[in-house]
Design a protein around this motif. Structure first.
Motif, short mmCIF file in Angstrom:
data_model
loop_
_atom_site.label_atom_id
_atom_site.label_comp_id
_atom_site.label_asym_id
_atom_site.label_seq_id
_atom_site.Cartn_x
_atom_site.Cartn_y
_atom_site.Cartn_z
N MET A 1 -5.52 2.08 -30.28
CA MET A 1 -5.57 1.87 -28.86
C MET A 1 -4.58 2.85 -28.20
O MET A 1 -3.47 3.00 -28.65
N ALA A 2 -5.01 3.48 -27.15
CA ALA A 2 -4.18 4.47 -26.45
C ALA A 2 -3.16 3.77 -25.56
O ALA A 2 -3.43 2.72 -24.98
N ALA A 3 -2.00 4.37 -25.49
CA ALA A 3 -0.95 3.85 -24.60
C ALA A 3 -1.08 4.54 -23.25
O ALA A 3 -1.32 5.75 -23.18
N TYR A 4 -0.95 3.76 -22.20
CA TYR A 4 -1.05 4.31 -20.85
C TYR A 4 0.32 4.31 -20.20
O TYR A 4 1.06 3.34 -20.31
N ARG A 5 0.62 5.37 -19.54
CA ARG A 5 1.90 5.48 -18.84
C ARG A 5 1.63 5.38 -17.34
O ARG A 5 0.77 6.08 -16.81
N VAL A 6 2.34 4.52 -16.69
CA VAL A 6 2.17 4.33 -15.25
C VAL A 6 3.42 4.84 -14.55
O VAL A 6 4.52 4.35 -14.80
N ASP A 7 3.25 5.83 -13.71
CA ASP A 7 4.35 6.36 -12.91
C ASP A 7 4.17 5.90 -11.48
O ASP A 7 3.06 5.99 -10.93
N ASP A 8 5.21 5.39 -10.89
CA ASP A 8 5.16 4.96 -9.50
C ASP A 8 5.82 6.02 -8.63
O ASP A 8 6.93 6.47 -8.92
N TYR A 9 5.14 6.40 -7.59
CA TYR A 9 5.67 7.37 -6.64
C TYR A 9 5.66 6.74 -5.26
O TYR A 9 4.74 6.01 -4.91
N LEU A 10 6.66 7.05 -4.48
CA LEU A 10 6.75 6.57 -3.11
C LEU A 10 6.88 7.78 -2.20
O LEU A 10 7.79 8.58 -2.36
N PHE A 11 5.92 7.93 -1.30
CA PHE A 11 5.96 9.03 -0.34
C PHE A 11 6.18 8.45 1.04
O PHE A 11 5.56 7.44 1.40
N LYS A 12 7.01 9.09 1.81
CA LYS A 12 7.21 8.72 3.21
C LYS A 12 6.81 9.91 4.06
O LYS A 12 7.24 11.03 3.80
N LEU A 13 6.00 9.66 5.05
CA LEU A 13 5.45 10.72 5.88
C LEU A 13 5.80 10.45 7.32
O LEU A 13 5.66 9.33 7.80
N VAL A 14 6.25 11.46 8.02
CA VAL A 14 6.56 11.35 9.44
C VAL A 14 5.61 12.26 10.19
O VAL A 14 5.52 13.46 9.89
N LEU A 15 4.87 11.70 11.12
CA LEU A 15 3.97 12.48 11.96
C LEU A 15 4.66 12.78 13.28
O LEU A 15 5.11 11.86 13.96
N VAL A 16 4.72 14.03 13.63
CA VAL A 16 5.36 14.44 14.88
C VAL A 16 4.37 15.30 15.65
O VAL A 16 3.71 16.17 15.08
N GLY A 17 4.28 15.04 16.95
CA GLY A 17 3.39 15.84 17.77
C GLY A 17 3.44 15.37 19.21
O GLY A 17 4.07 14.37 19.53
N GLY A 18 2.77 16.08 20.04
CA GLY A 18 2.73 15.76 21.46
C GLY A 18 1.97 14.47 21.73
O GLY A 18 1.28 13.92 20.86
N CYS A 19 2.09 13.99 22.97
CA CYS A 19 1.42 12.74 23.33
C CYS A 19 -0.09 12.98 23.45
O CYS A 19 -0.53 14.03 23.91
N GLY A 20 -0.84 12.00 22.99
CA GLY A 20 -2.29 12.04 23.13
C GLY A 20 -3.00 12.97 22.16
O GLY A 20 -4.15 13.33 22.40
#
Length: 52
Positions: A1-20
């Motif tokens: 049986m194959a072993a599975y590796r689970v990596d957790d990543y956390l990304f934070k994204l900031v959206l910047v731009g003009g109004c509308g």
């Protein structure tokens, strides 16, 4: 049986731009897969999460 590796990543994204320009709609589309072309202008900050 194959072993599975689970990596957790956390990304934070900031959206910047003009109004509308569609920052909140872009966030809504990514987080909830919804698009509302008649949405009101967001005043303040909006947060959303999505697990992939």
């Amino acid at each position: 049986m194959a072993a599975y590796r689970v990596d957790d990543y956390l990304f934070k994204l900031v959206l910047v731009g003009g109004c509308g320009v569609g920052k909140s709609n872009l966030l809504s589309r990514f987080a909830k897969n919804e698009l509302n072309p008649e949405s009101k202008t967001t005043i303040g900050v909006e947060f959303a999460t999505r697990s992939i």
